[in-house]
Scaffold this motif. Structure first.
Motif, PDB file in Angstrom:
ATOM      1  N   VAL A  28     -17.988 -95.442  29.965  1.00 17.04           N
ATOM      2  CA  VAL A  28     -17.547 -96.816  29.736  1.00 17.04           C
ATOM      3  C   VAL A  28     -17.034 -96.973  28.305  1.00 17.04           C
ATOM      4  O   VAL A  28     -15.970 -97.560  28.058  1.00 17.04           O
ATOM      5  N   ALA A  29     -17.797 -96.453  27.337  1.00 16.13           N
ATOM      6  CA  ALA A  29     -17.390 -96.562  25.930  1.00 16.13           C
ATOM      7  C   ALA A  29     -16.068 -95.854  25.694  1.00 16.13           C
ATOM      8  O   ALA A  29     -15.198 -96.356  24.950  1.00 16.13           O
ATOM      9  N   ASN A  30     -15.884 -94.704  26.300  1.00 17.79           N
ATOM     10  CA  ASN A  30     -14.645 -93.948  26.099  1.00 17.79           C
ATOM     11  C   ASN A  30     -13.443 -94.688  26.668  1.00 17.79           C
ATOM     12  O   ASN A  30     -12.355 -94.711  26.072  1.00 17.79           O
ATOM     13  N   ASP A  31     -13.626 -95.335  27.823  1.00 18.62           N
ATOM     14  CA  ASP A  31     -12.516 -96.108  28.412  1.00 18.62           C
ATOM     15  C   ASP A  31     -12.132 -97.289  27.533  1.00 18.62           C
ATOM     16  O   ASP A  31     -10.933 -97.583  27.347  1.00 18.62           O
ATOM     17  N   ILE A  32     -13.155 -97.992  27.009  1.00 15.62           N
ATOM     18  CA  ILE A  32     -12.876 -99.143  26.145  1.00 15.62           C
ATOM     19  C   ILE A  32     -12.171 -98.697  24.873  1.00 15.62           C
ATOM     20  O   ILE A  32     -11.186 -99.298  24.433  1.00 15.62           O
ATOM     21  N   ARG A  63     -21.889-105.402  23.700  1.00 12.58           N
ATOM     22  CA  ARG A  63     -22.870-106.082  24.544  1.00 12.58           C
ATOM     23  C   ARG A  63     -22.295-106.396  25.929  1.00 12.58           C
ATOM     24  O   ARG A  63     -22.970-106.234  26.953  1.00 12.58           O
ATOM     25  N   GLU A  64     -21.068-106.843  25.952  1.00 11.24           N
ATOM     26  CA  GLU A  64     -20.436-107.150  27.235  1.00 11.24           C
ATOM     27  C   GLU A  64     -20.256-105.881  28.083  1.00 11.24           C
ATOM     28  O   GLU A  64     -20.465-105.889  29.302  1.00 11.24           O
ATOM     29  N   ALA A  65     -19.890-104.783  27.406  1.00  9.81           N
ATOM     30  CA  ALA A  65     -19.728-103.520  28.129  1.00  9.81           C
ATOM     31  C   ALA A  65     -21.058-103.026  28.690  1.00  9.81           C
ATOM     32  O   ALA A  65     -21.136-102.515  29.819  1.00  9.81           O
ATOM     33  N   GLN A  66     -22.133-103.174  27.867  1.00  7.77           N
ATOM     34  CA  GLN A  66     -23.453-102.759  28.308  1.00  7.77           C
ATOM     35  C   GLN A  66     -23.907-103.571  29.517  1.00  7.77           C
ATOM     36  O   GLN A  66     -24.458-103.029  30.484  1.00  7.77           O
ATOM     37  N   ALA A  67     -23.679-104.888  29.466  1.00 12.52           N
ATOM     38  CA  ALA A  67     -24.077-105.760  30.575  1.00 12.52           C
ATOM     39  C   ALA A  67     -23.307-105.419  31.852  1.00 12.52           C
ATOM     40  O   ALA A  67     -23.873-105.385  32.950  1.00 12.52           O
ATOM     41  N   GLU A  68     -22.024-105.165  31.715  1.00 13.27           N
ATOM     42  CA  GLU A  68     -21.222-104.824  32.897  1.00 13.27           C
ATOM     43  C   GLU A  68     -21.652-103.493  33.512  1.00 13.27           C
ATOM     44  O   GLU A  68     -21.690-103.330  34.729  1.00 13.27           O
ATOM     45  N   SER A  69     -21.981-102.538  32.664  1.00 18.26           N
ATOM     46  CA  SER A  69     -22.416-101.241  33.193  1.00 18.26           C
ATOM     47  C   SER A  69     -23.752-101.350  33.913  1.00 18.26           C
ATOM     48  O   SER A  69     -23.976-100.713  34.942  1.00 18.26           O
ATOM     49  N   ASN A  71     -24.895-104.104  35.436  1.00 16.43           N
ATOM     50  CA  ASN A  71     -24.642-104.798  36.698  1.00 16.43           C
ATOM     51  C   ASN A  71     -24.015-103.872  37.737  1.00 16.43           C
ATOM     52  O   ASN A  71     -24.336-103.920  38.924  1.00 16.43           O
ATOM     53  N   ALA A  72     -23.111-103.013  37.263  1.00 20.65           N
ATOM     54  CA  ALA A  72     -22.473-102.073  38.185  1.00 20.65           C
ATOM     55  C   ALA A  72     -23.485-101.076  38.743  1.00 20.65           C
ATOM     56  O   ALA A  72     -23.456-100.713  39.924  1.00 20.65           O
ATOM     57  N   ALA A  73     -24.426-100.637  37.885  1.00 19.14           N
ATOM     58  CA  ALA A  73     -25.442 -99.696  38.348  1.00 19.14           C
ATOM     59  C   ALA A  73     -26.381-100.340  39.354  1.00 19.14           C
ATOM     60  O   ALA A  73     -26.815 -99.710  40.322  1.00 19.14           O
ATOM     61  N   ALA A  74     -26.707-101.643  39.128  1.00 14.38           N
ATOM     62  CA  ALA A  74     -27.598-102.339  40.047  1.00 14.38           C
ATOM     63  C   ALA A  74     -26.934-102.588  41.388  1.00 14.38           C
ATOM     64  O   ALA A  74     -27.593-102.594  42.438  1.00 14.38           O
ATOM     65  N   ALA A  75     -25.610-102.810  41.369  1.00 15.26           N
ATOM     66  CA  ALA A  75     -24.893-103.102  42.607  1.00 15.26           C
ATOM     67  C   ALA A  75     -24.525-101.852  43.390  1.00 15.26           C
ATOM     68  O   ALA A  75     -24.172-101.925  44.562  1.00 15.26           O
ATOM     69  N   ALA A  76     -24.606-100.692  42.742  1.00 16.62           N
ATOM     70  CA  ALA A  76     -24.218 -99.449  43.427  1.00 16.62           C
ATOM     71  C   ALA A  76     -25.208 -99.141  44.537  1.00 16.62           C
ATOM     72  O   ALA A  76     -26.419 -99.296  44.370  1.00 16.62           O
ATOM     73  N   PRO A  77     -24.733 -98.741  45.710  1.00 17.22           N
ATOM     74  CA  PRO A  77     -25.644 -98.416  46.809  1.00 17.22           C
ATOM     75  C   PRO A  77     -26.482 -97.188  46.488  1.00 17.22           C
ATOM     76  O   PRO A  77     -26.025 -96.258  45.843  1.00 17.22           O
ATOM     77  N   VAL A  78     -27.727 -97.262  46.887  1.00 16.14           N
ATOM     78  CA  VAL A  78     -28.648 -96.147  46.666  1.00 16.14           C
ATOM     79  C   VAL A  78     -28.437 -95.118  47.781  1.00 16.14           C
ATOM     80  O   VAL A  78     -28.560 -95.435  48.963  1.00 16.14           O
ATOM     81  N   VAL A  79     -28.105 -93.914  47.390  1.00 14.45           N
ATOM     82  CA  VAL A  79     -27.868 -92.847  48.362  1.00 14.45           C
ATOM     83  C   VAL A  79     -29.140 -92.025  48.488  1.00 14.45           C
ATOM     84  O   VAL A  79     -29.574 -91.384  47.537  1.00 14.45           O
TER      85      VAL A  79
END
Length: 218
Positions: A28-32, A63-69, A71-79
């Motif tokens: 995420v940091a590298n993309d930003i 902070r915004e990047a950390q929060a988005e990451s 949220n994305a991890a929480a929403a990802a389906p557990v395999v």
């Protein structure tokens, strides 16, 4: 402002951004970081300063990047890892088929069907080694002992008849010795062996099915 001034402003902002995003996942940091460098690339000093002002505080961006990451991890389906498949030979269905093949395979396909059933029985882990040996060997032991006893009885009767004939007087014809219908002949031996095969082999397969009740794979 000169071009060197624009480069200085860009490097300072990116350095502050890198410092603020130490806790942000690398991807995420590298993309930003790459996106911001693309926005600032080619701008003069004044345009660079204006764009940096629009981007805002690097700490806020982090902070915004950390929060988005998060949220994305929480929403990802557990395999979930797929459970290993149970071997076919460990299933009850396989064991039932093996017992039936042992008991009745020899009737459907003489000898070959029984051999296939014996192999399948030894492949199944749902019986103990002792149970497998008993089911395969016991019918032949019982049949062998039964035929041996019948043979001994038949030989004893034949010897008795021969002795009776030789002991008769030569002056007159010896009476014929009646054949005892209760004692077996050679034909009776084969007939008995056949009947035992049709009874004992199915019994061994049914015994394995009885021993199988309530068992699961080990």
């Amino acid at each position: 402002m000169t071009q060197s001034e624009a480069m200085r402003l860009r490097e300072e902002f990116v350095a502050r951004l890198d410092e603020a995003m130490r806790g942000v996942p690398y991807g995420v940091a590298n993309d930003i970081r790459r996106g911001i460098l693309e926005e600032l690339d080619g701008l003069d000093a004044d345009a660079t300063a204006d764009r940096i002002a629009l981007l805002g505080d690097p700490a806020l961006i982090a902070r915004e990047a950390q929060a988005e990451s998060l949220n994305a991890a929480a929403a990802a389906p557990v395999v979930l890892a797929a459970a290993p498949r149970e071997p076919v030979t460990s299933t009850r269905g396989f064991a039932i088929a093996a017992a039936l093949a042992l008991g009745f395979g020899g009737i459907v396909m003489p000898f070959v069907g029984w051999v296939v059933g014996a192999v399948l029985v030894f492949l199944s882990p749902l019986w103990t080694r002792g149970e497998k040996i008993v089911a395969v060997v016991a019918p032949f032991i019982v049949a062998g002992v039964s035929i041996l006893i019948i043979s001994l009885l038949s030989g004893f009767e034949s010897g008795f008849e021969a002795g009776s004939s030789s002991g008769s007087s030569g002056d007159f014809d010896a009476p014929e010795v009646a054949v005892n219908p209760l004692l077996p002949t050679g034909y009776d031996l084969w007939h008995t062996a056949l009947i035992l095969g049709f009874v004992l082999l199915p019994a061994s397969g049914l015994w394995l099915l009885w021993r199988l009740r309530g068992r699961a794979a080990r």
